[in-house]
Write a protein that holds these residues in place. Structure first.
Motif, PDB file in Angstrom:
ATOM      1  N   ILE A  12       0.758   6.291   9.765  1.00  0.00           N
ATOM      2  CA  ILE A  12       1.352   6.124   8.433  1.00  0.00           C
ATOM      3  C   ILE A  12       0.608   7.003   7.442  1.00  0.00           C
ATOM      4  O   ILE A  12      -0.625   7.017   7.419  1.00  0.00           O
ATOM      5  N   GLU A  13       1.350   7.748   6.647  1.00  0.00           N
ATOM      6  CA  GLU A  13       0.780   8.504   5.536  1.00  0.00           C
ATOM      7  C   GLU A  13       1.518   8.107   4.253  1.00  0.00           C
ATOM      8  O   GLU A  13       2.728   8.260   4.155  1.00  0.00           O
ATOM      9  N   VAL A  14       0.767   7.597   3.310  1.00  0.00           N
ATOM     10  CA  VAL A  14       1.314   7.257   1.995  1.00  0.00           C
ATOM     11  C   VAL A  14       0.817   8.317   1.021  1.00  0.00           C
ATOM     12  O   VAL A  14      -0.382   8.447   0.793  1.00  0.00           O
ATOM     13  N   LYS A  15       1.746   9.081   0.469  1.00  0.00           N
ATOM     14  CA  LYS A  15       1.395  10.258  -0.313  1.00  0.00           C
ATOM     15  C   LYS A  15       1.824  10.103  -1.771  1.00  0.00           C
ATOM     16  O   LYS A  15       2.997  10.264  -2.104  1.00  0.00           O
ATOM     17  N   ASP A  16       0.885   9.716  -2.618  1.00  0.00           N
ATOM     18  CA  ASP A  16       1.087   9.669  -4.072  1.00  0.00           C
ATOM     19  C   ASP A  16       2.345   8.869  -4.431  1.00  0.00           C
ATOM     20  O   ASP A  16       3.201   9.318  -5.195  1.00  0.00           O
ATOM     21  N   ASP A  52       1.363   2.603  -8.728  1.00  0.00           N
ATOM     22  CA  ASP A  52       1.040   3.750  -9.574  1.00  0.00           C
ATOM     23  C   ASP A  52       0.190   4.754  -8.797  1.00  0.00           C
ATOM     24  O   ASP A  52      -1.028   4.611  -8.697  1.00  0.00           O
ATOM     25  N   HIS A  53       0.844   5.733  -8.172  1.00  0.00           N
ATOM     26  CA  HIS A  53       0.175   6.840  -7.475  1.00  0.00           C
ATOM     27  C   HIS A  53      -0.789   6.336  -6.390  1.00  0.00           C
ATOM     28  O   HIS A  53      -2.004   6.504  -6.480  1.00  0.00           O
ATOM     29  N   ILE A  54      -0.211   5.736  -5.367  1.00  0.00           N
ATOM     30  CA  ILE A  54      -0.980   5.204  -4.240  1.00  0.00           C
ATOM     31  C   ILE A  54      -0.984   6.208  -3.093  1.00  0.00           C
ATOM     32  O   ILE A  54       0.069   6.741  -2.718  1.00  0.00           O
ATOM     33  N   SER A  55      -2.170   6.450  -2.520  1.00  0.00           N
ATOM     34  CA  SER A  55      -2.298   7.367  -1.381  1.00  0.00           C
ATOM     35  C   SER A  55      -3.305   6.817  -0.373  1.00  0.00           C
ATOM     36  O   SER A  55      -4.430   6.459  -0.752  1.00  0.00           O
TER      37      SER A  55
END
Length: 252
Positions: A12-16, A52-55
Motif C-alpha cells: 500500500i502506498e498512500v501519497k499525499d 489533510d495530506h496523509i502519506s
C-alpha cells in the motif's frame, strides 16, 4: 484514485491524500426545506477536511497499525484504501487483492437468501462464480449457519449477517487485509474464531495487514510499525515502540 500495480516492495502506498466533505452550514428539518433552499441558492456549505495530506507506505508482508482518537479520520482512510471512497486529493496504490473487514455486510440484498448473498457479495469482492462454487461449503461451515442458508437475509440478526460476511471476505488468504477494531462478529466464541483466522493470516507472513485499534497494547503486540493520525492530520509514522510512546505521552 486507487490503482493496482505489480512487483514493488510496498503493498500500500498512500501519497499525499486529502479528503474534504461539504457540509450544510445550517440544520434543516426536512428534505423539502433542503431542496427549497438549494433552488433559491440560500443553502451554503462549509468544508470539513477529514484528512489533510496523509502519506505513508505499508511494506508487503508486514503488520502496520493505524492509530488516532475518535474522529481522527481512521475509518475514512481505510475506506479510501479499500476503494470505497475516492480521495479529494492525492493517490492510493494497492498491490494485490484486498479483504476489507470494515463494514461487514455492505452490499447484501436482504430480500435474497444467505446462499444467494454469498454469490452476490463474493462477486463484489472479485470472486468468480466457479471460485464460490468450490469454496461454498467452507464459507457455510465457518459461518456455522448451514441450517439457515435458504432463509432470506432480512430474517437474520445483525450478528448472523456479520458471520456470513466475515466468512466470505476471509475464505481465501488475501494479499492485503484491512482490519477495523470495531469488528464485532456474533458472540464472544465466534469473535475468538475470527481472531484466530486473522492471526493465521498474520503468522503466514504472506499477508499485509493494516490494523486499526484504540488499544495501544494490542498495536504494540501485533504491529511492527505504526501510523498516527490525529484530527485528520498526520502526527507520526515510524517503529511501533516510538509511535506508541508518543501517543501515550499526549494523555499524560
Amino acid at each position: 484514485m486507487t490503482t493496482s500495480i505489480q512487483d514493488n516492495d510496498y503493498a500500500i502506498e498512500v501519497k499525499d491524500v486529502s479528503m474534504v466533505f461539504n457540509m450544510a452550514s445550517e440544520q434543516l428539518n426536512s428534505l423539502k426545506e433542503y431542496f427549497i433552499k438549494i433552488a433559491k441558492r440560500e443553502l451554503f456549505f462549509k468544508e470539513f477536511r477529514a484528512l489533510d495530506h496523509i502519506s505513508f507506505n505499508v511494506p508487503k508482508g508486514e503488520v502496520v497499525g493505524l492509530m488516532g482518537t475518535n474522529g481522527s479520520g481512521k475509518s475514512t482512510m481505510l475506506k479510501i484504501i479499500a476503494g470505497v471512497l475516492e480521495p479529494t486529493e492525492g493517490e492510493v496504490v494497492v498491490r494485490g487483492n484486498i479483504a476489507p473487514l470494515i463494514e461487514l455486510g455492505a452490499g447484501f440484498d436482504l430480500e435474497l437468501t444467505a446462499r444467494e448473498n454469498i454469490y452476490l457479495n463474493g462477486s463484489l469482492l472479485g470472486y468468480t462464480h466457479e471460485f464460490i462454487d468450490q469454496h461454498l461449503d467452507d464459507i457455510i461451515e465457518f459461518a456455522e449457519l448451514r441450517d439457515f442458508m435458504d432463509m432470506p437475509l432480512k430474517n437474520y440478526s445483525s450478528g448472523m449477517v456479520a458471520r456470513i460476511a466475515f466468512a466470505i471476505a476471509t475464505v481465501t488468504e488475501p494479499d492485503v487485509l484491512i482490519v477495523d477494531e470495531t469488528l464485532s462478529v456474533g458472540d464472544v466464541f465466534f469473535q475468538e474464531k475470527c481472531e484466530r483466522r486473522i492471526q493465521s493470516f498474520i503468522d503466514s507472513g504472506n499477508v499485509t495487514v493494516l490494523f486499526v485499534s484504540h488499544s495501544i497494547d494490542q498495536v504494540e503486540r501485533l504491529c511492527k510499525s505504526c501510523v498516527w493520525i490525529e484530527k485528520g492530520r498526520q502526527r507520526m509514522v515510524g517503529p511501533v515502540e516510538e509511535v506508541c510512546k508518543a501517543y501515550r505521552n499526549q494523555f499524560n
